[in-house]
Design an enzyme around this catalytic site. Structure first.
Site, PDB file in Angstrom:
ATOM      1  N   ALA A  62       0.836  -1.198   0.000  1.00  8.40           N
ATOM      2  CA  ALA A  62       0.000   0.000   0.000  1.00  8.40           C
ATOM      3  C   ALA A  62       0.875   1.253   0.000  1.00  8.40           C
ATOM      4  O   ALA A  62       2.055   1.212   0.353  1.00  8.40           O
ATOM      5  CB  ALA A  62      -0.920  -0.003   1.214  1.00  8.40           C
ATOM      6  N   GLY A 108      -0.027  -5.135   0.748  1.00  8.43           N
ATOM      7  CA  GLY A 108      -1.103  -5.069  -0.235  1.00  8.43           C
ATOM      8  C   GLY A 108      -0.741  -5.713  -1.555  1.00  8.43           C
ATOM      9  O   GLY A 108      -1.612  -6.215  -2.267  1.00  8.43           O
ATOM     10  N   GLU A 111      -1.488  -9.246  -1.060  1.00  7.49           N
ATOM     11  CA  GLU A 111      -2.945  -9.390  -0.983  1.00  7.49           C
ATOM     12  C   GLU A 111      -3.572  -9.333  -2.382  1.00  7.49           C
ATOM     13  O   GLU A 111      -4.511 -10.068  -2.683  1.00  7.49           O
ATOM     14  CB  GLU A 111      -3.519  -8.309  -0.064  1.00  7.49           C
ATOM     15  CG  GLU A 111      -3.164  -8.561   1.398  1.00  7.49           C
ATOM     16  CD  GLU A 111      -3.541  -7.422   2.324  1.00  7.49           C
ATOM     17  OE1 GLU A 111      -4.256  -7.659   3.313  1.00  7.49           O
ATOM     18  OE2 GLU A 111      -3.119  -6.269   2.058  1.00  7.49           O
ATOM     19  N   GLU A 131       3.004  -5.939   7.698  1.00  5.37           N
ATOM     20  CA  GLU A 131       2.290  -4.827   8.327  1.00  5.37           C
ATOM     21  C   GLU A 131       2.562  -4.695   9.826  1.00  5.37           C
ATOM     22  O   GLU A 131       2.636  -3.579  10.344  1.00  5.37           O
ATOM     23  CB  GLU A 131       0.778  -4.967   8.089  1.00  5.37           C
ATOM     24  CG  GLU A 131       0.321  -4.612   6.687  1.00  5.37           C
ATOM     25  CD  GLU A 131       0.387  -5.782   5.723  1.00  5.37           C
ATOM     26  OE1 GLU A 131      -0.181  -5.673   4.618  1.00  5.37           O
ATOM     27  OE2 GLU A 131       1.014  -6.810   6.058  1.00  5.37           O
TER      28      GLU A 131
END
Length: 257
Positions: A62, A108, A111, A131
């Site tokens: 992210a 991310g 993911e 994270e």
């Protein structure tokens, strides 16, 4: 389309994430990805999608800088829900999506890769959900998809330690389909895509409808609660410290509050 290149080779759509330097998943990039899915959905000629990254990474995660602009837990929860919805759409897409991963798929980025139906990775790529090293948690359904691929014990280890693994290990534990040398990554991904594209689109579409039935009914509950937890966590001092430390390239000093 901004942040993406798109071209077709026969029945294969090749989509390249191009958001230097790390192909970070900003809100705008996710919005553009959703729009690209609209485009692919109406293209009757496409049988397979190959998703890859430009530059050094597939996606390093992210866009952490975006986090500093949010104020309320609801802002973070909204970000998580937005990413979850796009990735859920990929997983439920009627066209198979293959992720070709090089360099890194972290946070991310992983993911996103896990939402794809198949994954081919370079042997030396870094794969993980780091994270917790920032004092936050995965928010794009990582806590729900990872256990489905590697089992709960390994998922706990990878998420709680935050330590990335190599592409070779990712293949050993079933997180990816194949690990290959970097010089043949796209060649191998295209081989797989071509073998699928040779099949009847009618048959492919039915398989894409049937396989997802194997998913547990608890998945959507878990995804919803993950987004809520993602929002709550960002209200903590540790989350603020972790994000700031990441941006300042230093080790965070967590106070457990």
């Amino acid at each position: 389309m901004e942040a993406f290149h798109f071209k077709k080779e026969g029945h294969i759509a090749i989509v390249t994430i191009d958001s230097p330097p790390a192909n970070a998943l900003s809100r705008n990039l996710l919005k553009n990805l959703d729009q690209l899915l609209d485009q692919l959905e109406t293209d009757s000629d496409v049988k397979v999608v190959l998703l890859k990254g430009e530059g050094r990474f597939f996606s390093a995660g992210a866009n952490i800088k975006e986090f500093t602009g949010f104020q309320e837990a609801s802002d973070y929860e909204s970000l998580a829900r937005g990413g979850q919805q796009v990735f859920d759409r990929i997983e439920k897409f009627h066209i198979p999506v293959i992720a070709a991963i090089h360099g890194a798929a972290l946070g991310g980025g992983l993911e996103l890769a896990m939402a794809c139906h198949m994954r081919i990775v370079t042997e030396n790529a870094k794969i993980g959900l780091p994270e917790l090293t920032l004092g936050i948690i995965p928010g794009f359904a990582g806590t729900q998809r990872l256990p489905q691929y590697v089992g709960t014990a390994k998922a706990y280890e990878l998420i709680l330690s935050g330590t990335p693994i190599s592409g070779v290990e990712a293949a050993k534990i079933g997180l990816v389909n194949h690990a290959v040398s970097e010089d043949i990554l796209i060649e191998e991904a295209m081989k797989l895509a071509t073998s699928i594209a040779e099949k009847s689109k009618l048959s492919i579409k039915e398989i894409m409808k049937l396989v997802p039935y194997a998913k547990t009914e608890q998945f959507q509950t878990g995804v919803k609660e993950e987004a809520q937890a993602f929002g709550r966590i960002f209200g903590s001092e540790d989350a603020k410290e972790g994000v700031q430390a990441f941006l300042e390239k230093r080790k965070p000093q967590f106070k457990d509050k």
